[in-house]
Design a protein around this motif. Sequence first.
Motif, PDB file in Angstrom:
ATOM      1  N   LEU A  70       2.555  21.351   3.815  1.00 15.39           N
ATOM      2  CA  LEU A  70       2.970  21.629   5.588  1.00 15.39           C
ATOM      3  C   LEU A  70       2.958  22.789   5.576  1.00 15.39           C
ATOM      4  N   LYS A  71       2.756  23.594   4.402  1.00 19.73           N
ATOM      5  CA  LYS A  71       3.910  25.359   5.338  1.00 19.73           C
ATOM      6  C   LYS A  71       2.583  25.484   5.452  1.00 19.73           C
ATOM      7  N   ASP A  72       1.683  25.346   4.388  1.00 21.93           N
ATOM      8  CA  ASP A  72       0.494  26.403   4.469  1.00 21.93           C
ATOM      9  C   ASP A  72      -0.885  25.899   4.792  1.00 21.93           C
ATOM     10  N   ASP A  73      -1.472  26.772   4.886  1.00 23.66           N
ATOM     11  CA  ASP A  73      -3.235  26.569   5.533  1.00 23.66           C
ATOM     12  C   ASP A  73      -4.015  26.365   4.190  1.00 23.66           C
ATOM     13  N   GLY A  74      -3.490  24.454   3.238  1.00 24.14           N
ATOM     14  CA  GLY A  74      -4.097  24.557   2.196  1.00 24.14           C
ATOM     15  C   GLY A  74      -5.811  24.762   2.466  1.00 24.14           C
ATOM     16  N   GLU A  75      -6.466  24.567   3.506  1.00 27.02           N
ATOM     17  CA  GLU A  75      -8.172  24.781   3.444  1.00 27.02           C
ATOM     18  C   GLU A  75      -8.410  25.964   3.098  1.00 27.02           C
ATOM     19  N   ASP A  76      -7.633  27.023   4.365  1.00 28.19           N
ATOM     20  CA  ASP A  76      -8.229  28.817   3.768  1.00 28.19           C
ATOM     21  C   ASP A  76      -7.621  29.002   2.346  1.00 28.19           C
ATOM     22  N   GLU A  77      -6.257  28.518   1.644  1.00 30.97           N
ATOM     23  CA  GLU A  77      -5.874  29.069   0.154  1.00 30.97           C
ATOM     24  C   GLU A  77      -6.752  28.350  -1.012  1.00 30.97           C
ATOM     25  N   GLU A  78      -7.555  26.726  -0.454  1.00 35.72           N
ATOM     26  CA  GLU A  78      -7.529  25.787  -1.459  1.00 35.72           C
ATOM     27  C   GLU A  78      -9.259  27.005  -1.262  1.00 35.72           C
ATOM     28  N   GLU A  79      -9.874  27.402   0.262  1.00 37.55           N
ATOM     29  CA  GLU A  79     -11.284  28.327  -0.503  1.00 37.55           C
ATOM     30  C   GLU A  79     -11.172  29.445  -1.381  1.00 37.55           C
ATOM     31  N   GLY A  80     -10.199  30.391  -0.458  1.00 40.57           N
ATOM     32  CA  GLY A  80      -9.478  30.850  -1.332  1.00 40.57           C
ATOM     33  C   GLY A  80      -9.799  31.517  -2.728  1.00 40.57           C
ATOM     34  N   ALA A  81      -8.871  30.631  -3.243  1.00 42.95           N
ATOM     35  CA  ALA A  81      -9.041  30.593  -4.849  1.00 42.95           C
ATOM     36  C   ALA A  81     -10.002  30.253  -5.468  1.00 42.95           C
ATOM     37  N   ASN A  82     -10.401  28.922  -4.588  1.00 41.25           N
ATOM     38  CA  ASN A  82     -12.089  28.792  -5.271  1.00 41.25           C
ATOM     39  C   ASN A  82     -13.108  29.803  -4.912  1.00 41.25           C
ATOM     40  N   ASN A  83     -13.534  30.725  -3.963  1.00 45.90           N
ATOM     41  CA  ASN A  83     -13.974  32.152  -4.710  1.00 45.90           C
ATOM     42  C   ASN A  83     -13.690  33.011  -5.239  1.00 45.90           C
ATOM     43  N   GLY A  84     -12.560  33.048  -6.078  1.00 45.62           N
ATOM     44  CA  GLY A  84     -12.231  34.224  -6.640  1.00 45.62           C
ATOM     45  C   GLY A  84     -12.570  33.606  -7.869  1.00 45.62           C
TER      46      GLY A  84
END
Length: 344
Positions: free
Chosen positions: A150-164
């Motif tokens: 609810l607090k964060d944009d989960g899609e962008d965060e998951e995508e960023g975590a995956n990228n690294g």
Amino acid sequence: MSEHLSLGFQIGSLTILGLILLFDLLYVVKRPHEPSMKEAGLWVGFYVTLALVFAGLMFWQAGPDYGKEFIAGWVTEYSLSVDNLFVFIIIMARFSVPRKYQQEVLMFGIIIALILRGIFILIGATVIEHFTWVFYIFGIFLLWTAWHQLKDDGEDEEEGANNGLIARMTRKMPFSDEYDGNKLRTVVDGRKVFTPMVMVFITIGMTDLMFAIDSIPAIFGLTQSAFIVFTANIFALMGLRQLYFLLGGLMDRLIYLKHGLSFILAFIGVKLIFHALSHNELSFINGGQHIEWVPEITTELSLAVILSTIVIATVASLMSKKGRQAAMDARLKADMEKTHQNEG
């Protein structure tokens, strides 16, 4: 496995579902294409009908309690799977996967999701059977997940975590710049290299892992039957690739779906904690005694809350000006990317 369900029914059900998934997989491999709205709609309708028929069989074979647990679990997992589609759309766009081969990528994602969820289900069922206090952990985890989503944009965060992570995993692997059909390896200047399809598959697999960690505690909050948990997950993932093409731009309008799912996860988290308190065995809580005054959240109430939340979130999204604007922005972005690809 439930003692109220015959072993023959369980084995027969899993065998038939496995054969249907195998047929679906072979169909995608033999005929890679972008399905029409009619084809996608017929498949989604078939799988939803199949799930409802199975729910009827559960009512008949094991009684209304297990039937309602299956429906509640299936609806919850189906909703979380639709949320998974949002991330798949981002992955497809980021790697510019040709529409013709997106079915294969989606099917791969579904198979990996089933394998990962199967592993987590077996682990979860074993742990629950021996350690009732694990419901405290599941409940707190779901409350944290709900707040985080609810607090964060989960899609962008998951995508960023995956990228690294994926960048570290693949930094020594040679990749081509272009796709070579649906091949994983190709030859460029006489040298064997991997195609971008490998990177897509790895990203999908990592995303599936994250979603499996979230979804399994949620459904164990609705039922403790490993058979129901597994079949609910199978039915939730069936037809997911067709739903991807059927919804199309509608996915971009469901802006409040994440809010609804956050509420559902929080509700199930509270239910898990209440269950843990009513079966408490931890010595530092109430002297290791069960807490009798904790209210019981029934399966009927859970099902009502889940269904009403999904309906409200969907209707609010479709009626929202923000949702319509998000859909328009997504279509404009897709048209620009398509024009850029054609020019390239």
